[in-house]
Design a protein around this motif. Structure first.
Motif, PDB file in Angstrom:
ATOM      1  N   LEU A   1      14.555  -5.441  -5.969  1.00  0.00           N
ATOM      2  CA  LEU A   1      13.380  -6.030  -5.332  1.00  0.00           C
ATOM      3  C   LEU A   1      12.491  -6.719  -6.356  1.00  0.00           C
ATOM      4  O   LEU A   1      11.363  -7.115  -6.029  1.00  0.00           O
ATOM      5  N   TYR A   2      12.981  -6.867  -7.563  1.00  0.00           N
ATOM      6  CA  TYR A   2      12.203  -7.505  -8.618  1.00  0.00           C
ATOM      7  C   TYR A   2      11.907  -8.957  -8.249  1.00  0.00           C
ATOM      8  O   TYR A   2      12.788  -9.702  -7.799  1.00  0.00           O
ATOM      9  N   ALA A   3      10.650  -9.341  -8.427  1.00  0.00           N
ATOM     10  CA  ALA A   3      10.193 -10.721  -8.199  1.00  0.00           C
ATOM     11  C   ALA A   3      10.355 -11.171  -6.750  1.00  0.00           C
ATOM     12  O   ALA A   3      10.397 -12.375  -6.475  1.00  0.00           O
ATOM     13  N   ARG A   4      10.443 -10.229  -5.822  1.00  0.00           N
ATOM     14  CA  ARG A   4      10.499 -10.626  -4.416  1.00  0.00           C
ATOM     15  C   ARG A   4       9.103 -11.013  -3.945  1.00  0.00           C
ATOM     16  O   ARG A   4       8.119 -10.374  -4.293  1.00  0.00           O
ATOM     17  N   THR A   5       9.037 -12.082  -3.172  1.00  0.00           N
ATOM     18  CA  THR A   5       7.758 -12.657  -2.755  1.00  0.00           C
ATOM     19  C   THR A   5       7.626 -12.596  -1.233  1.00  0.00           C
ATOM     20  O   THR A   5       8.515 -12.105  -0.528  1.00  0.00           O
TER      21      THR A   5
END
Length: 330
Positions: A187-191
């Motif tokens: 979920l890293y850098a999910r916007t």
């Protein structure tokens, strides 16, 4: 049990908002939620934590429901999105997409920032749906059955996975970092864009559950038994399969193939619901959100700046949970 699960889900969401790599005072978090707070706190809460939390909740629901649907119609307790080749198809399409758009058309660019990552969810969705469609068509021509669906899914999934790994190994570029991160499930850098991408699939999938509930109950039985109750077996099987593939493909496209969610959560729901099958579906929805939310929180807190991908956390947690439940099964 459903009420307890809802309380746990709420507490896990609250913990994910208040806890993270950056230690924000509770007062600052509350101020941001009230529409105030410093710009730094607003950026951390509104632009980083909340988007990944919402994306994780939606993806967790989709993975869990897709796993339950696949396990039910295939009558295979080990079924999950990877069984239908959906995860492998999404992986291959993402790999090919990045290879053509970055390596071939921009051979001189070496920075991760040049990667067209905004299109990865769409590429993953397309690949997953195409893989599911291929498997369905093969099984359809061989007279659709749960066993043939399973065997076709395993075979096609293995081929697609081998092709994807071969392309990644042959590429040999520093640009594959984003692919490796995506493959681990993260979920890293999910916007908010990722959350908005998943939202229509989640809403449509949940809205379809009441409509397919009766066919889903009957699809647990053998073909002849289900048809004796007046079920249009082929049509209903195809509808449920389409719903599960759409949920799984969109989730994989947005966050990568997070393992064990679609496999473990349905078993947890059945274990908690006992013989009350009507409770299995809502428990699956809630438990899917809990597992992904807590898995992401653990990965952030343990890994700190070098956070542990959620796929690694769910695998580590999922194996002992699954083994513990299997020991209690007859």
């Amino acid at each position: 049990m459903l009420s307890i699960a809802l309380v746990i889900a709420f507490l896990s969401l609250i913990a994910s908002v208040f806890l993270g790599v950056v230690d924000l005072p509770i007062a600052d978090v509350l101020a941001v939620l009230a529409g105030k707070g410093s710009p730094e706190a607003q950026s951390i809460i509104l632009d980083i934590r909340l988007p990944r939390i919402v994306t994780g909740v939606l993806a967790g629901i989709q993975f869990a429901v897709a796993g339950l649907l696949l396990q039910t119609i295939t009558r295979n307790p080990l079924a999950d999105p990877s069984l239908m080749g959906v995860s492998q198809g999404a992986t291959l399409s993402v790999t090919v997409f990045l290879l053509f758009t970055v390596y071939i058309f921009n051979p001189g660019e070496n920075t991760v920032a040049e990667l067209p990552i905004a299109w990865l969810p769409v590429a993953g969705l397309a690949g997953g749906m195409i893989a599911g469609g291929i498997i369905y068509m093969l099984a359809f021509r061989l007279e659709l059955s749960a066993l043939r669906i399973t065997l076709c899914g395993i075979a096609i999934g293995a081929v697609l996975h081998a092709l994807a790994i071969g392309l990644i190994a042959g590429w040999g570029s520093a640009r594959i970092e984003i692919i490796l991160e995506w493959l681990s499930g993260s979920l890293y850098a999910r916007t908010w864009d990722h959350a908005l991408f998943l939202l229509p699939f989640t809403v449509a999938g949940l809205a379809a559950l009441p409509l397919i509930y009766r066919p889903l109950v009957l699809l647990q039985f053998d073909t002849q038994v289900a048809r004796s109750f007046g079920l249009a077996y082929r049509r209903q099987f195809s509808v449920v399969l389409l719903v599960s593939c759409a949920l799984a493909a969109s989730a994989v496209g947005a966050v990568g193939p997070i393992v064990f969610v679609g496999l473990v959560v349905p078993h947890m729901a059945r274990f908690l619901a006992g013989r009350h099958f009507p409770l299995v579906l809502p428990l699956t929805v809630v438990l899917g959100a809990i597992l992904v939310t807590l898995g992401d929180l653990i990965g952030r807190l343990v890994g700190q700046a070098e956070e542990i991908p959620i796929g690694v956390v769910t695998a580590i947690v999922g194996v002992p949970v699954l083994l513990a439940m299997l020991r209690k099964l007859p």
